[in-house]
Design an enzyme around this catalytic site. Sequence first.
Site, PDB file in Angstrom:
ATOM      1  N   ARG A 139       0.857  -1.163  -0.199  1.00 21.14           N
ATOM      2  CA  ARG A 139       0.146   0.054  -0.171  1.00 21.14           C
ATOM      3  C   ARG A 139       0.804   1.199   0.041  1.00 21.14           C
ATOM      4  O   ARG A 139       0.482   2.067  -0.883  1.00 21.14           O
ATOM      5  CB  ARG A 139      -0.821   0.111   1.277  1.00 21.14           C
ATOM      6  CG  ARG A 139      -2.415  -0.609   1.020  1.00 21.14           C
ATOM      7  CD  ARG A 139      -2.817  -1.399   2.262  1.00 21.14           C
ATOM      8  NE  ARG A 139      -1.772  -2.267   2.877  1.00 21.14           N
ATOM      9  CZ  ARG A 139      -1.775  -3.596   2.325  1.00 21.14           C
ATOM     10  NH1 ARG A 139      -2.448  -3.827   1.329  1.00 21.14           N
ATOM     11  NH2 ARG A 139      -0.868  -4.319   2.845  1.00 21.14           N
ATOM     12  N   THR A 140       1.911   1.256   0.871  1.00 19.67           N
ATOM     13  CA  THR A 140       2.491   2.638   1.092  1.00 19.67           C
ATOM     14  C   THR A 140       3.279   2.719  -0.210  1.00 19.67           C
ATOM     15  O   THR A 140       3.280   4.055  -0.865  1.00 19.67           O
ATOM     16  CB  THR A 140       3.478   2.532   2.301  1.00 19.67           C
ATOM     17  OG1 THR A 140       2.668   2.315   3.206  1.00 19.67           O
ATOM     18  CG2 THR A 140       4.227   3.826   2.486  1.00 19.67           C
ATOM     19  N   LYS A 173      25.213  -5.258  -1.681  1.00 21.89           N
ATOM     20  CA  LYS A 173      26.631  -5.232  -1.918  1.00 21.89           C
ATOM     21  C   LYS A 173      27.337  -4.581  -0.637  1.00 21.89           C
ATOM     22  O   LYS A 173      28.543  -4.398  -0.788  1.00 21.89           O
ATOM     23  CB  LYS A 173      26.876  -4.570  -3.062  1.00 21.89           C
ATOM     24  CG  LYS A 173      26.195  -4.923  -4.285  1.00 21.89           C
ATOM     25  CD  LYS A 173      26.702  -4.208  -5.627  1.00 21.89           C
ATOM     26  CE  LYS A 173      26.010  -4.730  -6.912  1.00 21.89           C
ATOM     27  NZ  LYS A 173      26.206  -3.908  -8.021  1.00 21.89           N
ATOM     28  N   ARG A 201      11.455   3.722   3.022  1.00 23.36           N
ATOM     29  CA  ARG A 201      11.083   2.583   4.046  1.00 23.36           C
ATOM     30  C   ARG A 201      12.262   1.901   4.501  1.00 23.36           C
ATOM     31  O   ARG A 201      12.864   1.377   3.613  1.00 23.36           O
ATOM     32  CB  ARG A 201       9.918   1.846   3.697  1.00 23.36           C
ATOM     33  CG  ARG A 201       9.754   0.930   4.796  1.00 23.36           C
ATOM     34  CD  ARG A 201       8.272  -0.122   4.613  1.00 23.36           C
ATOM     35  NE  ARG A 201       7.363   0.979   4.854  1.00 23.36           N
ATOM     36  CZ  ARG A 201       6.296   0.590   5.057  1.00 23.36           C
ATOM     37  NH1 ARG A 201       5.640  -0.862   4.826  1.00 23.36           N
ATOM     38  NH2 ARG A 201       4.993   1.509   5.424  1.00 23.36           N
ATOM     39  N   HIS A 223       5.727   6.437  11.285  1.00 27.58           N
ATOM     40  CA  HIS A 223       5.049   6.399   9.767  1.00 27.58           C
ATOM     41  C   HIS A 223       4.271   7.503   9.630  1.00 27.58           C
ATOM     42  O   HIS A 223       3.009   7.594   9.776  1.00 27.58           O
ATOM     43  CB  HIS A 223       4.320   5.050   9.823  1.00 27.58           C
ATOM     44  CG  HIS A 223       3.997   4.321   8.511  1.00 27.58           C
ATOM     45  ND1 HIS A 223       4.139   5.255   7.204  1.00 27.58           N
ATOM     46  CD2 HIS A 223       3.453   3.518   7.902  1.00 27.58           C
ATOM     47  CE1 HIS A 223       3.958   4.528   6.317  1.00 27.58           C
ATOM     48  NE2 HIS A 223       3.237   3.437   6.656  1.00 27.58           N
TER      49      HIS A 223
END
Length: 305
Positions: free
Chosen positions: A51-52, A80, A101, A129
């Site tokens: 969703r986000t 890496k 995120r 959030h």
Amino acid sequence: MRHLLDITDLSEKEIDALISQAADIKRDPGAYADVCSRKKLATLFFEPSTRTRLSFEAAMLDLGGSVIGFSSADSSSAAKGESVSDTVITVGCYADIIAMRHPKEGAPRIASMRSRVPIINAGDGGHSHPTQTLTDLFTIAEEKGTTQGLTIGLCGDLKFGRTVHSLILALTRRGGVRFVLISPQELRVPPYIIDALERTGTPFTEARSLEEAIGSLDVLYMTRVQRERFFSEDEYLRLKDSYILTPEILSLGRRELSVLHPLPRVNEISRSVDDDSRACYFKQVENGKFVRMALIIKLLAEAGR
């Protein structure tokens, strides 16, 4: 450079302005179709999201911009060993704004110290959030006509639930709300949230039973017990079904009750609840796009981009 790392980075006046603009975008999206023409959003998602991430991408596309980025750490140079700081400096050469995120709390703040473009925290571990909080505030305002004078129940994983933490901090600043915190003892809100409630004089009670609490609520904010935050699988399995909202339990609530959930859900809301007029969580999903559109406009304008 202005970033949004935590909901407290925004003043109450700014939050009200974002909610007002989100409502205007929702009424007339066509008026905003070219606002971000030739601008690029980078979505740097070091942790899975549906969703986000898609909400940010849809927001930028609906503003006439474009999107680049990755959807997991494995598909980036983090695999890496590249640092978050080097990643955002590099991506800032290609994009005008970044939504990030990360599973580690504080990672977006570290990234912001080196970034050449605005960074939006799209969730960092169990901490914060802020765009979900803006979505929640907008949805509550749309459904109830106000964010004040309400009794709001927060149910489920209140210990690791970053959406819960951000929402409580936002509403304690706005005042005029009462919280009912419904959770197992093991998943109570952390001490810093209790401190914030007590410091601001925000009334709250703690409860273990959803059935006993639901009748007093104007808003019920359900959350899932988050498997990815647990160190012990046995502990997760013991707590995962602590609360399940069924039609029978919902029947104990007020007719005007609004049920929210940041999603994804597992089984904490029965799918037979979805057709109830009090279920607002899919409206909440849609509202998230409009809020993020308003925020992207704001941060790009302040950055002079």
